[in-house]
Design a protein around this motif. Structure first.
Motif, PDB file in Angstrom:
ATOM      1  N   GLU A  91      -7.108   0.437   0.691  1.00  0.00           N
ATOM      2  CA  GLU A  91      -5.972   0.630   1.838  1.00  0.00           C
ATOM      3  C   GLU A  91      -4.923   1.666   1.060  1.00  0.00           C
ATOM      4  OE1 GLU A  91      -5.245  -3.515  -0.133  1.00  0.00           O
ATOM      5  OE2 GLU A  91      -7.071  -2.260   0.436  1.00  0.00           O
ATOM      6  N   ARG A  92      -4.842   1.426  -0.004  1.00  0.00           N
ATOM      7  CA  ARG A  92      -3.772   2.322  -0.876  1.00  0.00           C
ATOM      8  C   ARG A  92      -3.945   3.834  -0.888  1.00  0.00           C
ATOM      9  NH1 ARG A  92      -2.199  -1.499  -6.335  1.00  0.00           N
ATOM     10  NH2 ARG A  92      -1.809  -3.231  -5.043  1.00  0.00           N
ATOM     11  N   GLU A  93      -5.502   4.246  -0.782  1.00  0.00           N
ATOM     12  CA  GLU A  93      -5.613   5.352  -0.866  1.00  0.00           C
ATOM     13  C   GLU A  93      -5.601   5.818   0.529  1.00  0.00           C
ATOM     14  OE1 GLU A  93      -9.681   8.546  -1.570  1.00  0.00           O
ATOM     15  OE2 GLU A  93      -9.719   6.240  -2.270  1.00  0.00           O
ATOM     16  N   ASP A  94      -6.267   4.973   1.551  1.00  0.00           N
ATOM     17  CA  ASP A  94      -5.929   5.482   2.955  1.00  0.00           C
ATOM     18  C   ASP A  94      -4.577   5.588   3.435  1.00  0.00           C
ATOM     19  OD1 ASP A  94      -8.558   5.001   3.470  1.00  0.00           O
ATOM     20  OD2 ASP A  94      -8.586   3.027   4.096  1.00  0.00           O
ATOM     21  N   ALA A  95      -3.451   4.683   2.860  1.00  0.00           N
ATOM     22  CA  ALA A  95      -2.293   4.905   2.916  1.00  0.00           C
ATOM     23  C   ALA A  95      -1.553   6.208   2.395  1.00  0.00           C
ATOM     24  CB  ALA A  95      -1.376   3.825   2.434  1.00  0.00           C
ATOM     25  N   PHE A  96      -2.176   6.584   1.310  1.00  0.00           N
ATOM     26  CA  PHE A  96      -1.481   8.045   0.761  1.00  0.00           C
ATOM     27  C   PHE A  96      -1.981   8.892   1.855  1.00  0.00           C
ATOM     28  CE2 PHE A  96      -2.538  11.832  -1.123  1.00  0.00           C
ATOM     29  CZ  PHE A  96      -1.231  12.032  -2.169  1.00  0.00           C
ATOM     30  N   ILE A 125       2.262   9.139  -8.523  1.00  0.00           N
ATOM     31  CA  ILE A 125       1.249   9.908  -7.955  1.00  0.00           C
ATOM     32  C   ILE A 125       1.791  11.047  -7.146  1.00  0.00           C
ATOM     33  CG2 ILE A 125      -0.559  10.005  -5.844  1.00  0.00           C
ATOM     34  CD1 ILE A 125      -1.425   7.263  -7.080  1.00  0.00           C
ATOM     35  N   ILE A 126       2.743  10.754  -6.563  1.00  0.00           N
ATOM     36  CA  ILE A 126       3.629  11.820  -5.456  1.00  0.00           C
ATOM     37  C   ILE A 126       3.917  12.642  -6.307  1.00  0.00           C
ATOM     38  CG2 ILE A 126       5.478  12.244  -4.103  1.00  0.00           C
ATOM     39  CD1 ILE A 126       4.913   9.565  -2.630  1.00  0.00           C
ATOM     40  N   THR A 127       4.755  12.294  -7.461  1.00  0.00           N
ATOM     41  CA  THR A 127       5.462  13.274  -8.489  1.00  0.00           C
ATOM     42  C   THR A 127       4.290  14.228  -9.130  1.00  0.00           C
ATOM     43  OG1 THR A 127       7.145  11.748  -8.733  1.00  0.00           O
ATOM     44  CG2 THR A 127       6.882  13.498 -10.530  1.00  0.00           C
ATOM     45  N   THR A 128       3.218  13.644  -9.477  1.00  0.00           N
ATOM     46  CA  THR A 128       2.264  14.283 -10.504  1.00  0.00           C
ATOM     47  C   THR A 128       1.434  15.221  -9.646  1.00  0.00           C
ATOM     48  OG1 THR A 128       1.706  12.436 -11.648  1.00  0.00           O
ATOM     49  CG2 THR A 128      -0.013  14.018 -11.622  1.00  0.00           C
ATOM     50  N   GLU A 131      -3.453  17.649  -2.109  1.00  0.00           N
ATOM     51  CA  GLU A 131      -4.637  16.773  -1.923  1.00  0.00           C
ATOM     52  C   GLU A 131      -5.696  17.706  -2.853  1.00  0.00           C
ATOM     53  OE1 GLU A 131      -7.788  15.897   1.753  1.00  0.00           O
ATOM     54  OE2 GLU A 131      -5.703  16.975   1.935  1.00  0.00           O
ATOM     55  N   ASP A 132      -5.472  18.898  -3.080  1.00  0.00           N
ATOM     56  CA  ASP A 132      -6.586  19.795  -3.883  1.00  0.00           C
ATOM     57  C   ASP A 132      -6.502  19.109  -5.304  1.00  0.00           C
ATOM     58  OD1 ASP A 132      -6.891  21.326  -1.565  1.00  0.00           O
ATOM     59  OD2 ASP A 132      -5.757  23.087  -2.258  1.00  0.00           O
ATOM     60  N   CYS A 150       0.997  -1.143   0.127  1.00  0.00           N
ATOM     61  CA  CYS A 150       0.104   0.038   0.018  1.00  0.00           C
ATOM     62  C   CYS A 150       0.978   1.304   0.027  1.00  0.00           C
ATOM     63  CB  CYS A 150      -0.911  -0.151   1.251  1.00  0.00           C
ATOM     64  SG  CYS A 150      -0.030   0.026   2.818  1.00  0.00           S
ATOM     65  N   CYS A 151       2.046   1.328  -0.215  1.00  0.00           N
ATOM     66  CA  CYS A 151       3.075   2.194  -0.101  1.00  0.00           C
ATOM     67  C   CYS A 151       2.686   3.356  -1.496  1.00  0.00           C
ATOM     68  CB  CYS A 151       4.374   1.940  -0.239  1.00  0.00           C
ATOM     69  SG  CYS A 151       5.514   3.157  -0.676  1.00  0.00           S
TER      70      CYS A 151
END
Length: 410
Positions: free
Chosen positions: A324-329, A265-268, A292-293, A259-260
């Motif tokens: 769980e991946r969205e929660d982890a983000f 996603i982080i870069t974008t 988040e926006d 779930c890391c």
């Protein structure tokens, strides 16, 4: 600072210097960069040699992923491998002429011959979408080679028919996926990607600071701006992403349920949130506030993080299947906000190192602190260190490495 506010807290000068030093510790060495570039060039030369069975299709080899974006960082462990992602695009073939399986085999045969010719002991491994070359233990990296075909025209027509942005569609490629049912069939429906288009978008998000830093370096070494390649400088956006990736790696070092938060996603989201700040600390805090926006929601409330180079691709498409991946983000984002906000307000490097030690690694935190004690801060430091021969985090760019006869890479 309240994260619902639009005002971003300003970091102390000590914190700014510390974060700059942290990036210096995270970046890969000039020797490592040159080593990777040499292997990348060597593979391209081999695929375009006279005896190559795919030479007539004009194989074009170029890097993608963090090396292409200039956001690569040292691995957590000194003996860990670097993952180098490259594309092998056969310019003179199209989807109507062969199946994904055939393309994969054609490229794989030539990559295997390269492995044997260079006496590489580890066997070639077939992945879902790539072939993986493992270099010697001393080299400390492996290269994932993704076979591809041009696919720009088809995707451009598709995006235009749906009223979507097709401005970057010209560089879209069709890629292989051996888990698809139609993998052995000749079909127009291939998986696709657009690493060149993504790099172009990413550079556009930091264009002003990129040019400013190239100009500063050019003046420092008495050269023209045109003589300074992009990889010689590093922007606050690139630096912020490097820091965030390290924080993510530490937080999920024992991730057992996959779930890391993924780097794309982080870069974008970071690139969307970046507002052109000139210093790393300001950029990092602004990005943490704004990421988040840029997560959209579809009619069913599912998260959408569109690929800027292909708006039909959703980088968060797995979140609906694996919530769980969205929660982890969001857990990671909240933690990163707390950690770097606290560090930004501190006035001595030892306190900053102590605060961040758990979240970026104890040794890394200490090395950054030691470096901060002896280094000046700001753009001038980056320019003068580059002028002295210290390479910044590499950014290979998206220019294809296709040799002409018999000169080699252009």
């Amino acid at each position: 600072m309240t994260f619902g506010d639009t005002t971003v807290m300003k970091a102390t000068s000590i914190a700014k210097n510390y974060l700059e030093s942290l990036v210096e510790e995270l970046k890969i060495s000039e020797a490592r960069y040159e080593q990777v570039e040499g292997r990348y060039n060597s593979l391209g030369d081999w695929l375009n040699r006279d005896a190559s069975r795919i030479r007539e299709y004009e194989p074009s080899v170029y890097v993608q992923g963090s090396f292409g974006l200039g956001t690569v960082i040292k691995p957590l462990h000194a003996d860990a491998d670097y993952d180098i992602d490259v594309v092998c695009e056969l310019k003179h073939l199209n989807k109507a002429q062969l199946s994904q399986a055939t393309l994969k085999e054609m490229v794989g045969d030539e990559v295997e011959s390269y492995r044997r010719a260079h006496a590489m002991s580890k066997p070639l491994r077939e992945g879902r979408r790539c072939w993986t070359l493992y270099y010697s233990d001393g080299a400390q990296f492996h290269m994932d080679v993704v076979p591809a075909l041009p696919n720009g025209r088809d995707v451009q027509l598709l995006l235009e028919s749906r009223g979507l942005d097709a401005s970057r569609a010209g560089t879209v490629i069709a890629i292989t996926d051996n888990e698809r049912l139609d993998y052995p069939q000749i079909t127009e429906d291939w998986p696709r990607s657009n690493p060149k288009g993504y790099v172009a978008w990413f550079k556009g998000r930091m264009r002003v600071q990129l040019e400013l830093r190239k100009r500063a370096l050019a003046e420092a070494v008495n050269a023209s701006v045109e003589e300074i390649p992009d990889y010689k400088v590093r922007t606050p956006l690139q630096s912020s992403i490097m820091i965030l990736k390290r924080h993510r790696d530490i937080m999920y070092v024992k991730d057992e349920i996959n779930c890391c938060p993924i780097s794309i996603i982080i870069t974008t989201l970071a690139a969307h949130a970046y507002q052109g700040e000139a210093e790393i600390a300001d950029a990092l805090l602004s990005i943490l506030i704004g990421m988040e926006d840029h997560i959209q929601r579809d009619a069913n409330g599912r998260a959408v993080i569109a690929n800027p180079s292909d708006p039909l691709e959703n980088f968060a498409d797995k979140w609906a299947e694996f919530p769980e991946r969205e929660d982890a983000f969001y857990e990671w984002l909240d933690q990163a906000r707390r950690d770097f906000t606290e560090a930004a307000g501190l006035g001595d490097r030892h306190s900053i190192a102590a605060t961040l030690s758990e979240h970026i690694g104890e040794e890394m935190a200490k090395r950054a602190s030691d470096r901060a004690a002896t280094k000046p801060s700001g753009m001038l430091r980056a320019a003068t260190s580059a002028a002295a021969g210290t390479a910044s985090a590499p950014s290979f760019g998206s220019t294809a490495r296709t040799p002409t006869k018999p000169k080699g890479f252009a």
